[in-house]
Design a protein around this motif. Structure first.
Motif, PDB file in Angstrom:
ATOM      1  N   THR A  50       0.844  -1.191   0.000  1.00 41.72           N
ATOM      2  CA  THR A  50       0.000   0.000   0.000  1.00 41.72           C
ATOM      3  C   THR A  50       0.886   1.249   0.000  1.00 41.72           C
ATOM      4  OG1 THR A  50      -0.157   0.453   2.377  1.00 41.72           O
ATOM      5  CG2 THR A  50      -1.514  -1.351   1.505  1.00 41.72           C
ATOM      6  N   PRO A  51       0.302   2.427  -0.210  1.00 41.43           N
ATOM      7  CA  PRO A  51       1.112   3.658  -0.162  1.00 41.43           C
ATOM      8  C   PRO A  51       1.754   3.910   1.197  1.00 41.43           C
ATOM      9  CG  PRO A  51      -0.992   4.058  -1.261  1.00 41.43           C
ATOM     10  CD  PRO A  51      -1.066   2.695  -0.665  1.00 41.43           C
ATOM     11  N   LYS A  52       1.250   3.255   2.274  1.00 36.01           N
ATOM     12  CA  LYS A  52       1.775   3.507   3.620  1.00 36.01           C
ATOM     13  C   LYS A  52       2.424   2.269   4.237  1.00 36.01           C
ATOM     14  CE  LYS A  52      -1.575   7.171   4.536  1.00 36.01           C
ATOM     15  NZ  LYS A  52      -2.698   7.623   5.404  1.00 36.01           N
ATOM     16  N   GLY A  53       2.844   1.317   3.412  1.00 30.82           N
ATOM     17  CA  GLY A  53       3.492   0.125   3.942  1.00 30.82           C
ATOM     18  C   GLY A  53       2.827  -1.141   3.451  1.00 30.82           C
ATOM     19  N   ILE A  54       3.159  -2.273   4.085  1.00 27.48           N
ATOM     20  CA  ILE A  54       2.642  -3.562   3.628  1.00 27.48           C
ATOM     21  C   ILE A  54       1.718  -4.187   4.669  1.00 27.48           C
ATOM     22  CG2 ILE A  54       4.710  -3.949   2.233  1.00 27.48           C
ATOM     23  CD1 ILE A  54       5.504  -6.125   4.255  1.00 27.48           C
ATOM     24  N   ILE A  55       0.824  -5.027   4.187  1.00 24.49           N
ATOM     25  CA  ILE A  55       0.000  -5.892   5.030  1.00 24.49           C
ATOM     26  C   ILE A  55       0.367  -7.317   4.660  1.00 24.49           C
ATOM     27  CG2 ILE A  55      -2.327  -6.531   5.738  1.00 24.49           C
ATOM     28  CD1 ILE A  55      -3.270  -3.827   4.585  1.00 24.49           C
ATOM     29  N   ASP A  56       0.765  -8.111   5.614  1.00 22.27           N
ATOM     30  CA  ASP A  56       1.302  -9.462   5.355  1.00 22.27           C
ATOM     31  C   ASP A  56       0.497 -10.472   6.174  1.00 22.27           C
ATOM     32  OD1 ASP A  56       2.799 -11.753   5.031  1.00 22.27           O
ATOM     33  OD2 ASP A  56       4.724 -10.819   5.475  1.00 22.27           O
TER      34      ASP A  56
ATOM     35  N   ASN B 276     -11.827 -10.771   5.592  1.00 21.10           N
ATOM     36  CA  ASN B 276     -11.479 -10.480   6.986  1.00 21.10           C
ATOM     37  C   ASN B 276     -11.776  -9.007   7.298  1.00 21.10           C
ATOM     38  OD1 ASN B 276      -9.631  -9.591   9.245  1.00 21.10           O
ATOM     39  ND2 ASN B 276      -9.204 -11.788   9.248  1.00 21.10           N
ATOM     40  N   LYS B 277     -12.664  -8.763   8.265  1.00 24.46           N
ATOM     41  CA  LYS B 277     -13.084  -7.399   8.584  1.00 24.46           C
ATOM     42  C   LYS B 277     -11.944  -6.573   9.162  1.00 24.46           C
ATOM     43  CE  LYS B 277     -17.961  -8.556   9.330  1.00 24.46           C
ATOM     44  NZ  LYS B 277     -19.099  -8.574  10.294  1.00 24.46           N
ATOM     45  N   ASP B 278     -11.100  -7.184   9.986  1.00 26.47           N
ATOM     46  CA  ASP B 278      -9.974  -6.452  10.574  1.00 26.47           C
ATOM     47  C   ASP B 278      -9.009  -5.985   9.483  1.00 26.47           C
ATOM     48  OD1 ASP B 278     -10.999  -6.835  13.090  1.00 26.47           O
ATOM     49  OD2 ASP B 278      -9.830  -8.652  13.471  1.00 26.47           O
ATOM     50  N   ILE B 279      -8.764  -6.873   8.504  1.00 28.62           N
ATOM     51  CA  ILE B 279      -7.877  -6.495   7.398  1.00 28.62           C
ATOM     52  C   ILE B 279      -8.514  -5.383   6.568  1.00 28.62           C
ATOM     53  CG2 ILE B 279      -6.805  -7.300   5.259  1.00 28.62           C
ATOM     54  CD1 ILE B 279      -6.477 -10.041   6.555  1.00 28.62           C
ATOM     55  N   ALA B 280      -9.831  -5.457   6.366  1.00 27.64           N
ATOM     56  CA  ALA B 280     -10.537  -4.428   5.586  1.00 27.64           C
ATOM     57  C   ALA B 280     -10.384  -3.059   6.240  1.00 27.64           C
ATOM     58  CB  ALA B 280     -12.001  -4.799   5.446  1.00 27.64           C
TER      59      ALA B 280
END
Length: 540
Positions: free
Chosen positions: A510-516, A527-531
């Motif tokens: 993402t523009p502000k880092g990664i989600i792994d 996943n609602k938390d990931i959303a």
């Protein structure tokens, strides 16, 4: 409903279609599949009247309205986006124009004008014309074209947004027959999901050409297979067509199997697919059709699939890849800043997100094609890598080698018979193996690049958009090979089913880092938390 009666289309001596008689009925969605060049898009043009058949006729009931997804992005550059959408209903738009002319006459309006205006107003109301502009705005918003862009001229919009406007134009006004050629091209995930749901609940007739298997599986009640100048109709979605045709082929080869055993195997197969149908309108319709299917309705497919099989020559040890705090610039612009990644044996990682340059840059760094300015990249000593670049021009442009000699460059085994056999498995048979590498089509180039990777025996595969330019058969073969391989995989793809079925780990840049996350793509999206986290990462 729309049908053809004995349609033949001939260019020169070779017919593209020959004596095609077929019917597409209300309430069904038909996915048209076939090899590149088989004539899928051309057949839609025949149905729409854009191309006249050499023989035969297209039959459509009177007063039914047909809508087509236009491909010319520049055709409406002088019109506002919302007006372009309403132009999709030609009669409604014509009435709107005529009404405006008559009202502008003011005191000069004649009695005849008044009578005509009354007739137009009545027809306009019958078409629900007073809601036309709000309906068009709703379609645009659902596809991601927000209010701020809806009254801008089409010529002011970027290409991806123009595609969405043209799609809204085709969908506008509830057409009786809808013809869509690659409608998911340039759409983001949210727009594709909305379109899937729209078509799944669409009550009229839809014909769609697409290489997106997830899309075909979600919306289609039937598959229309274009092959050998004919079109054969099959009940079910793409996965059902593919798996049932492979099962039928297996049974046809097994001449010793008893008919009763074959029938039982097929019935169980049909039952499994019927039970998996979702609650959408199209899936419910498809389920009813599948339940009526008999063994005799399913025939082996004549389609050919390339043999793609990635077998590593050695196993990966405990250490695979460590990327720590790297900085990378491309043409003076910083693309990666303080980026870290650890990849473990067995990982099949899909890189997702809109930052396409970042993903390609990372791949090139991992293949030592780009230098890093800070940080470190460390590969395990037992790893070996094979790379599929997004742009493969350097391997083919201006190359005068035939395919045998081109492939021989990457093979330990130099014997011509071995190389010819390998090319044959990738559908380059006979004289095709003597083609010059420099004149190959996009799909042929991709098959050659995948062959190069197979010959390497690498245990780590890095693939940047490998499904681009491939037909459905090649995508399916590649998909299955990556599911089954013991190699570790790092890849990007816009093909949702490809990502869902291959990846066991999702990394979104993402523009502000990664989600792994260690999960499948569907689990990631649901996943609602990931959303909530994604919303923050993309917020201004």
């Amino acid at each position: 409903m729309i049908s053809t009666n004995g349609v033949t289309l001939q260019f020169g001596k070779q017919p593209l279609f020959e004596d095609v008689t077929i019917k597409f009925t209300e309430g069904n969605c038909y996915g048209m599949i076939g090899a590149n060049g088989a004539g899928k898009s051309t057949f839609l043009k025949v149905l729409s009247g854009e191309i006249e058949p050499t023989k035969g006729e297209v039959v459509m009931p009177p007063k039914q309205r047909l809508a087509v997804l236009k491909q010319n992005q520049y055709e409406y550059d002088e019109f506002p986006a919302i007006q372009t959408v309403m132009m999709g209903h030609a009669r409604l738009y014509d009435i709107m124009q005529k009404k405006e002319v008559l009202y502008n006459k003011g005191a000069d309006m004649t009695d005849a004008d008044g009578i005509l205006l009354g007739e137009l107003e009545a027809e306009f109301a019958e078409m629900d014309g007073w809601n036309a502009e709000s309906d068009a705005a709703t379609l645009l918003n659902n596809l991601g074209v927000t209010d701020e862009f809806q009254y801008k001229l089409m010529g002011e919009l970027e290409a991806a947004m123009k595609v969405k406007v043209l799609l809204a134009q085709a969908l506008f006004g509830n057409p009786d027959i809808l013809l869509l050629d690659e409608p998911t091209n340039h759409l983001d995930l949210a727009a594709i999901t909305w379109l899937e749901n729209f078509l799944s609940n669409f009550e009229n007739t839809v014909l769609v050409v697409s290489h997106d298997r997830h899309f075909l599986n979600h919306v289609c009640t039937h598959i229309a297979d274009v092959d050998f100048h004919k079109i054969k109709m099959y009940v079910g979605n793409y996965d059902f067509w593919y798996e049932s045709s492979q099962l039928a082929l297996k049974q046809a080869r097994d001449i010793n199997a008893k008919n009763e055993a074959k029938a039982k195997e097929m019935e169980e197969f049909i039952r499994r697919f019927s039970a998996n149908a979702s609650k959408s309108r199209q899936a419910t319709s498809r389920k009813k059709l599948l339940e009526k299917l008999t063994f005799e309705d399913i025939k082996p497919s004549s389609r050919k699939y390339p043999f793609i099989d990635f077998k590593p020559t050695r196993d990966i040890g405990n250490d695979l890849l460590f990327v720590e705090n790297i900085d990378v610039s491309v043409n003076g612009e910083q693309v990666l800043k303080d980026f870290s990644l650890t990849m473990n044996p067995g990982d099949k990682i899909a890189l997702v997100g809109t930052e396409h340059l970042v993903k390609t840059t990372l791949f090139r760094v991992l293949m030592e094609e780009l230098p890093i300015e800070a940080g470190s990249v460390k590969w395990g000593i037992t790893t070996s890598r094979a790379y599929f670049p997004r742009d493969n021009a350097e391997y083919f442009d201006g190359v005068d080698l035939n395919l045998i000699d081109w492939m021989r460059q990457f093979s330990v085994e130099k014997d011509e018979q071995f190389v010819r056999g390998f090319l044959g498995r990738m559908l380059f048979t006979g004289e095709e193996s003597l083609k010059k590498a420099g004149v190959l089509s996009g799909g042929e180039r991709v098959r050659c690049m995948l062959s190069r990777m197979m010959l390497s025996g690498a245990n780590v595969l890095i693939l940047d958009e490998p499904t681009n330019h491939l037909d459905l058969e090649s995508i399916t073969s590649l998909n299955n090979s990556l599911i089954n391989t013991s190699c570790s995989v790092l890849f990007t793809s816009q093909d949702r089913q490809f990502v869902q079925t291959v990846a066991n780990r999702i990394i979104e840049i993402t523009p502000k880092g990664i989600i792994d996350r260690l999960c499948t793509y569907d689990e990631y999206l649901e996943n609602k938390d990931i959303a909530e986290l994604r919303e923050k990462m993309y917020a201004e």
